[in-house]
Motif scaffolding. Structure first.
Motif, short mmCIF file in Angstrom:
data_model
loop_
_atom_site.label_atom_id
_atom_site.label_comp_id
_atom_site.label_asym_id
_atom_site.label_seq_id
_atom_site.Cartn_x
_atom_site.Cartn_y
_atom_site.Cartn_z
N THR A 166 -7.07 15.28 -3.89
CA THR A 166 -7.01 13.86 -4.47
C THR A 166 -8.89 13.52 -4.45
OG1 THR A 166 -4.77 13.63 -3.45
CG2 THR A 166 -6.14 11.55 -4.34
N LYS A 167 -8.55 13.40 -3.64
CA LYS A 167 -10.29 12.90 -3.69
C LYS A 167 -10.89 13.96 -4.79
CE LYS A 167 -10.51 11.87 1.22
NZ LYS A 167 -11.48 11.82 2.59
N GLY A 168 -10.72 15.66 -4.92
CA GLY A 168 -11.89 16.25 -5.47
C GLY A 168 -11.23 16.00 -7.13
N MET A 169 -10.10 15.54 -7.80
CA MET A 169 -9.60 14.82 -8.24
C MET A 169 -10.54 13.53 -9.06
SD MET A 169 -5.43 15.50 -8.42
CE MET A 169 -4.53 16.79 -8.83
N ALA A 170 -10.05 12.65 -8.25
CA ALA A 170 -10.95 10.84 -8.39
C ALA A 170 -12.42 11.50 -8.91
CB ALA A 170 -10.53 10.61 -7.39
N THR A 171 -13.35 12.54 -7.92
CA THR A 171 -14.52 12.78 -8.22
C THR A 171 -14.52 13.56 -9.54
OG1 THR A 171 -14.58 13.97 -5.91
CG2 THR A 171 -16.53 14.42 -7.52
N ASP A 172 -14.12 14.56 -9.53
CA ASP A 172 -14.10 14.72 -11.18
C ASP A 172 -13.64 14.66 -12.46
OD1 ASP A 172 -15.13 17.44 -9.95
OD2 ASP A 172 -13.45 18.63 -10.60
N TRP A 173 -12.54 13.66 -12.57
CA TRP A 173 -11.88 13.26 -13.88
C TRP A 173 -12.21 11.33 -13.89
CZ3 TRP A 173 -6.93 16.00 -12.20
CH2 TRP A 173 -6.84 17.53 -12.63
N ALA A 174 -12.50 10.92 -12.64
CA ALA A 174 -12.82 9.41 -12.86
C ALA A 174 -14.01 8.86 -14.14
CB ALA A 174 -13.50 9.07 -11.22
N LYS A 175 -14.68 9.66 -14.15
CA LYS A 175 -15.39 9.41 -15.22
C LYS A 175 -14.78 9.67 -16.93
CE LYS A 175 -16.71 14.34 -15.68
NZ LYS A 175 -18.12 15.36 -15.40
N TYR A 176 -13.67 10.10 -16.63
CA TYR A 176 -12.71 10.62 -18.13
C TYR A 176 -12.45 9.43 -18.42
CZ TYR A 176 -14.72 15.28 -18.37
OH TYR A 176 -15.36 16.34 -18.18
N GLY A 177 -11.91 8.34 -17.35
CA GLY A 177 -11.41 6.91 -17.65
C GLY A 177 -10.33 7.38 -16.67
N LEU A 178 -9.88 8.47 -15.97
CA LEU A 178 -8.09 8.45 -14.94
C LEU A 178 -8.31 7.74 -13.30
CD1 LEU A 178 -8.10 10.83 -16.87
CD2 LEU A 178 -7.17 12.22 -15.41
N GLN A 179 -7.39 8.06 -12.90
CA GLN A 179 -7.49 7.00 -11.62
C GLN A 179 -7.06 8.19 -11.24
OE1 GLN A 179 -6.65 4.00 -14.21
NE2 GLN A 179 -9.07 4.46 -14.20
N CYS A 180 -6.92 8.40 -9.78
CA CYS A 180 -6.12 8.86 -8.92
C CYS A 180 -6.18 9.40 -7.48
CB CYS A 180 -6.70 10.90 -9.37
SG CYS A 180 -7.35 11.83 -11.00
N ASN A 181 -4.79 8.65 -6.72
CA ASN A 181 -4.64 8.56 -5.44
C ASN A 181 -3.93 9.59 -5.29
OD1 ASN A 181 -6.86 6.29 -5.93
ND2 ASN A 181 -6.26 6.10 -7.18
N ALA A 182 -3.60 8.86 -3.93
CA ALA A 182 -1.81 9.61 -3.42
C ALA A 182 -1.89 8.38 -2.45
CB ALA A 182 -3.18 10.55 -2.36
N ILE A 183 -0.39 8.81 -2.28
CA ILE A 183 0.60 7.82 -0.93
C ILE A 183 0.49 8.45 -0.07
CG2 ILE A 183 2.26 6.54 -0.78
CD1 ILE A 183 2.43 5.54 -4.01
N ALA A 184 0.65 8.25 1.09
CA ALA A 184 1.06 9.48 2.35
C ALA A 184 1.95 8.20 3.09
CB ALA A 184 -0.09 9.52 3.53
N PRO A 185 3.25 9.17 2.68
CA PRO A 185 4.34 7.84 3.60
C PRO A 185 4.09 9.16 5.54
CG PRO A 185 5.08 9.56 1.22
CD PRO A 185 3.93 9.50 2.08
N GLY A 186 5.13 7.36 6.01
CA GLY A 186 5.36 8.08 7.07
C GLY A 186 6.70 8.60 7.94
N TYR A 187 6.90 8.03 8.47
CA TYR A 187 8.69 9.26 8.65
C TYR A 187 9.84 8.17 7.75
CZ TYR A 187 6.27 12.38 12.20
OH TYR A 187 5.89 13.32 12.31
N PHE A 188 10.23 8.42 6.94
CA PHE A 188 11.10 8.04 5.96
C PHE A 188 12.85 8.67 6.00
CE2 PHE A 188 7.47 6.49 4.32
CZ PHE A 188 7.80 4.85 3.69
N ASP A 189 13.77 8.21 6.31
CA ASP A 189 15.17 8.57 5.76
C ASP A 189 15.31 9.45 4.81
OD1 ASP A 189 17.66 8.94 6.21
OD2 ASP A 189 18.25 7.12 6.74
N THR A 190 14.55 10.95 4.59
CA THR A 190 15.78 11.45 3.00
C THR A 190 15.86 12.72 3.87
OG1 THR A 190 12.97 12.57 3.61
CG2 THR A 190 12.57 10.53 2.04
N PRO A 191 15.76 13.48 2.95
CA PRO A 191 16.88 14.70 2.94
C PRO A 191 15.92 15.96 3.85
CG PRO A 191 17.56 13.97 1.01
CD PRO A 191 16.22 13.11 1.44
#
Length: 251
Positions: A166-191
């Protein structure tokens, strides 16, 4: 601050692994915020059922681990339907085994499913976003991007890689107008966490370990996803946003 900052009307979002769990919840939330959603998964029957429930007009059933299949599917969609303005890289898997006994083939599957998919779909979609000079990419990381637990060392490695990619995507692509970020979930009730949810000892441990004192609900990830998909995050890039009830900040 205008509420319109969070309005996704007129934008189209592709969410990988969105026939169930976190991906489904995020797709539903983005749709409520005004986005036109595109669902993705490998099980076509589950994908069709999810699309029917959500009223989604578009599905893409490519295997996100297959680089060429992803490229062809994304390029074809862009040519035939239109722009993908938002990408949520959610596809992922888990495998729990003590590290000394961890099967090599399971390790390779984790690498392909949790890391290669982020690269494959991210690159395919970003090439079109770069040409347009705008786009939002949201990768789904984990508390294991920052923390480790017994029995899931390879998963932890993959989610650490997602954070750094994610950090690498932002570093390479922010100059083109992209915002690249991540969501880090904790423990969620999922399959994906069904075995842990069903374990009373683990749930008791989690409730004591997490300052919020409970499992997360998948709908509690939607606000973060809308924020990172919208104009409200126009100067947020390369960030990993932990949505975890405080587990990563507390001993």
């Amino acid at each position: 601050m205008s509420i319109r900052l969070f309005d996704l009307t007129g934008r189209r979002a592709l969410i990988t692994g969105s026939s169930q769990g976190i991906g489904y919840a995020m797709a539903e939330g983005l749709a409520r915020a005004g986005a036109e959603i595109v669902l993705n998964g490998r099980d076509e029957a589950k994908l069709r059922a999810a699309a029917q429930r959500l009223g989604a007009k578009h599905t893409l059933s490519f295997d996100a681990t297959d680089h060429e299949a992803v490229r062809k599917s994304v390029d074809g969609f862009e040519a035939d339907v239109g722009a993908i303005d938002i990408l949520v890289n959610n596809a992922g898997m888990q495998h729990r085994t003590p590290l000394e006994d961890f099967p090599a083939d399971a390790f390779e599957r984790l690498l392909k499913t949790n890391i290669s998919t982020v690269f494959n779909v991210g690159q395919a979609v970003a090439r079109h976003m770069i040409r347009r000079g705008a786009g939002k990419i949201i990768n789904i990381a984990s508390v294991q991007t920052a923390l480790a637990r017994p029995g899931i060392a390879p998963y932890t490695a993959t989610k650490g890689a997602v954070g750094n990619l994610t950090k690498g995507m932002a570093t390479d692509w922010a100059k083109y107008g992209l915002q690249c970020n991540a969501i880090a979930p904790g423990y969620f009730d999922t399959p994906l966490n069904a075995a842990l949810v069903a374990d009373p000892d683990f749930s008791a441990w989690l409730e004591k370990r997490t300052p919020a004192g409970r499992w997360g609900k998948v709908e509690e990830l939607v606000g973060a996803c809308i924020f990172l998909s919208s104009d409200a995050s126009s100067f947020v890039n390369g960030h990993v946003l932990y949505v975890d009830g405080g587990i990563t900040v507390s001993l």
